[in-house]
Design an enzyme around this catalytic site. Structure first.
Site, short mmCIF file in Angstrom:
data_model
loop_
_atom_site.label_atom_id
_atom_site.label_comp_id
_atom_site.label_asym_id
_atom_site.label_seq_id
_atom_site.Cartn_x
_atom_site.Cartn_y
_atom_site.Cartn_z
N ARG A 1 0.80 -1.22 0.00
CA ARG A 1 0.00 0.00 0.00
C ARG A 1 0.83 1.28 0.00
NH1 ARG A 1 -2.96 -3.69 1.33
NH2 ARG A 1 -1.10 -4.41 2.38
N THR A 2 1.77 1.35 0.94
CA THR A 2 2.51 2.61 1.09
C THR A 2 3.32 2.88 -0.17
OG1 THR A 2 2.67 2.01 3.41
CG2 THR A 2 3.98 3.89 2.70
N LYS B 1 26.56 -4.29 0.49
CA LYS B 1 28.02 -4.47 0.64
C LYS B 1 28.52 -3.70 1.85
CE LYS B 1 28.58 -4.17 -4.39
NZ LYS B 1 29.14 -3.25 -5.39
N ARG C 1 11.16 3.35 3.78
CA ARG C 1 10.69 2.37 4.77
C ARG C 1 11.87 1.52 5.19
NH1 ARG C 1 5.52 -1.47 4.77
NH2 ARG C 1 4.63 0.57 5.20
N HIS D 1 4.65 5.54 11.75
CA HIS D 1 4.23 5.45 10.35
C HIS D 1 3.37 6.70 10.10
CE1 HIS D 1 3.21 3.94 6.52
NE2 HIS D 1 2.86 2.71 6.81
#
Ligand code: CP
Length: 534
Positions: free
Chosen positions: A66-67, A94, A116, A155
């Site tokens: 969704r986001t 890395k 995120r 969030h």
């Protein structure tokens, strides 16, 4: 025309927008959604960035549907340049630092990053880092960072769309909200954002429904109470339905199995049962009740069962659709496309940070000349040259005081040589600690700051030639930072050494006398913020 206060701003936590700014935001979302529903192209165009060189970059280091997709579609609405970092094939794998990765991408004409991550506080850190990078490299604009969910922390864009959907169902009325938060309140970042997010409503009543294993962390409950919310707790939906004053808005969250330890996972069926809505509960909720969910629901064990999809309870699908409208408006504000007409309150500068004095230099001028160190009893003789730190941890138990005095000595580097520590009990029955060290000690301003951070409410006596030459009284600093030996206890926090990002810790005093990590928000006592341990 006033300055556009939204232009270039980051959204790392919900409090990065003031209450008035959020209310303005919701009115704009309402306007845009209405225009889209009516296909009013002119109004829609008034929101569009409409610049193919305006870079919006998605960096999803943790899964999302969704986001990520609502932001991508929102960015396409804007006719902007939309990019995505392929995290599975990036040099992050890395061992490249996040700061290097994002700084480099900001040099490629990217103006907004949507991030995120499991790493809590990452966006705030990137926002700080990018200031210097932008300056060093003469970039025309510092990029903005939008937190698209960071571990168990926050969030904020989900919070905006949740609140917008509550508001729609309130007829855009900010006066009252009564909401039940049901589910995994321990791991759920969307419910953590509500501790500050719901402040947009004037009167807030929150019912927390979760078994103890999944209960809302006490720091968020405390914050809700400080924010004036009325808060009640229940261990299951069944218990909640007995209480007689059941909310008409229920916000469910998914049990986040991926974040749980083995001990809790063993009880998952039992825990899930206590937060799953059942058919027999239907006649015990009021008509007009709405259910919300940030989604995803678990395909085998949804806490809102699928037989409810075609009922009036279903507000969670509209909530997810609102996500794109909210994100279009957020991007438009940060790009400065809208927001010129806003002239309301800004967020409090650094919120709780003030320049208050927390080290008091006690005026000794009224004392008789040649005054001696006095009243230190229990076998300790007055000292001619040295320091006495008194009133340490007053009110704590003797073992707590002893342990903290060891920490103070170690952190201040005064654990070598002569002298000692002892504990005395005052007439009020309370214990306090005293450290005395004969010898020649110099205390710089920075040392005094360390002492205040380590031992607020103590006194430091500096004794020379048998008299107290200087005396300082310490109070709790409004913030503690700039010391190498600070450490947030949350291993998922970007400032914890476990993350290897080399971020200096910073703590901000809370209303109830704790220290919140400036990055992940975790609450600590002043004793818990130091790397030095016994
Ligand atoms: N609500 C939410 O954040 O969903 P995603 O994990 O799919 O982005």
């Amino acid at each position: 025309m006033s300055e556009n206060v939204f232009y270039g701003r980051s959204l790392t936590v919900i409090e990065d927008l003031s209450i008035e700014e959020r209310r303005y935001f919701f009115r704009k979302v309402h306007e845009l959604k209405d225009a889209i529903m009516r296909n009013d192209v002119r109004t829609m165009d008034s929101f569009r960035i409409d610049d193919p060189d305006f870079g919006i970059y998605e960096v999803f280091l943790e899964d999302s549907t969704r986001t990520k997709e609502s932001f991508r579609n929102a960015a396409k609405f804007h006719h902007a340049k939309v990019s995505e970092l392929m995290c599975s094939s990036s040099s992050i794998n890395k061992g490249e630092s996040y700061a290097d990765t994002f700084n480099m991408l900001s040099g490629y004409s990217n103006r907004i990053f949507i991030v995120r991550s499991k790493v809590e506080g990452l966006c705030r850190y990137l926002d700080e880092e990018s200031r210097d990078y932008t300056r060093r490299n003469g970039l025309p604009v510092k990029p903005a960072f939008i937190n698209a969910g960071d571990g168990k922390h926050e969030h904020p864009t989900q919070e905006l769309l949740d609140e917008y959907t509550f508001l729609e169902d309130n007829g855009m009325d900010f006066s009252n909200l009564h909401v039940a938060l049901v589910g995994d309140l321990y791991h759920g970042r969307t419910v953590h954002s509500k501790a500050d997010g719901l402040k947009v409503f004037d009167n807030v009543k929150v019912d927390l429904i979760a078994p103890s294993e999944l209960a809302m962390p006490e720091s968020y409950v405390e914050k809700m109470r400080e924010n004036g919310f009325s808060v009640r707790s229940f261990s299951s939906i069944e218990e909640y339905l007995e209480c007689g004053d059941v909310a008409m808005k229920w916000y469910f969250t998914r049990p986040q199995l991926e974040r749980m330890g083995e001990r809790i996972l063993q009880k998952q069926d039992e825990l899930r049962a206590s937060i799953t809505f059942r058919r027999e509960f239907l006649d015990r909720i009021k008509e007009g009740t709405k259910f919300y969910h940030p989604l995803p629901r678990h395909k085998e064990h949804p806490t809102i069962p699928t037989f409810l999809d075609n009922t009036e309870l279903n507000a969670w699908e509209r909530q997810a659709i609102n996500g794109m409208y909210c994100r279009i408006v957020l991007l438009a504000l940060i790009a400065g496309r809208i927001g010129d007409d806003y002239d309301g309150a800004r967020p409090q500068e650094d919120r709780t940070i003030t320049d208050e004095e927390y080290i008091v230099n006690v005026d000794l001028s009224g004392r008789p000349a040649g005054g001696k160190v006095k009243n230190y009893s229990e076998g300790v003789h007055p000292i001619d040259e040295g320091i006495v730190i008194d009133h340490i941890c007053k009110g704590d138990s003797p073992s707590q005081i002893r342990s903290h005095m060891r920490l103070i000595s170690s952190v201040l580097g005064i654990d070598e040589g002569r002298g000692g520590e002892w504990i005395s009990r005052g007439a009020d029955g309370q214990y306090k600690g005293i450290i005395f060290r004969p010898g020649s000690y110099e205390f710089s301003r920075k040392d005094l700051k360390r002492l205040a951070a380590l031992a607020p409410h103590c006194t430091l006596n500096i004794i020379r030639a048998g008299k107290v030459e200087a005396k300082f009284r310490t109070h709790m600093p409004p913030r503690i930072y700039n010391f190498d030996d600070l450490c947030c206890t949350n291993e998922a926090c970007v400032s914890n050494p476990a993350q290897g990002e080399n971020v200096g810790s910073m703590f901000i005093r809370t209303q109830d006398g704790h220290y919140a990590c400036a990055y992940c928000g975790r609450f600590h006592t002043y004793k818990e913020i130091w790397k030095h341990r016994d």
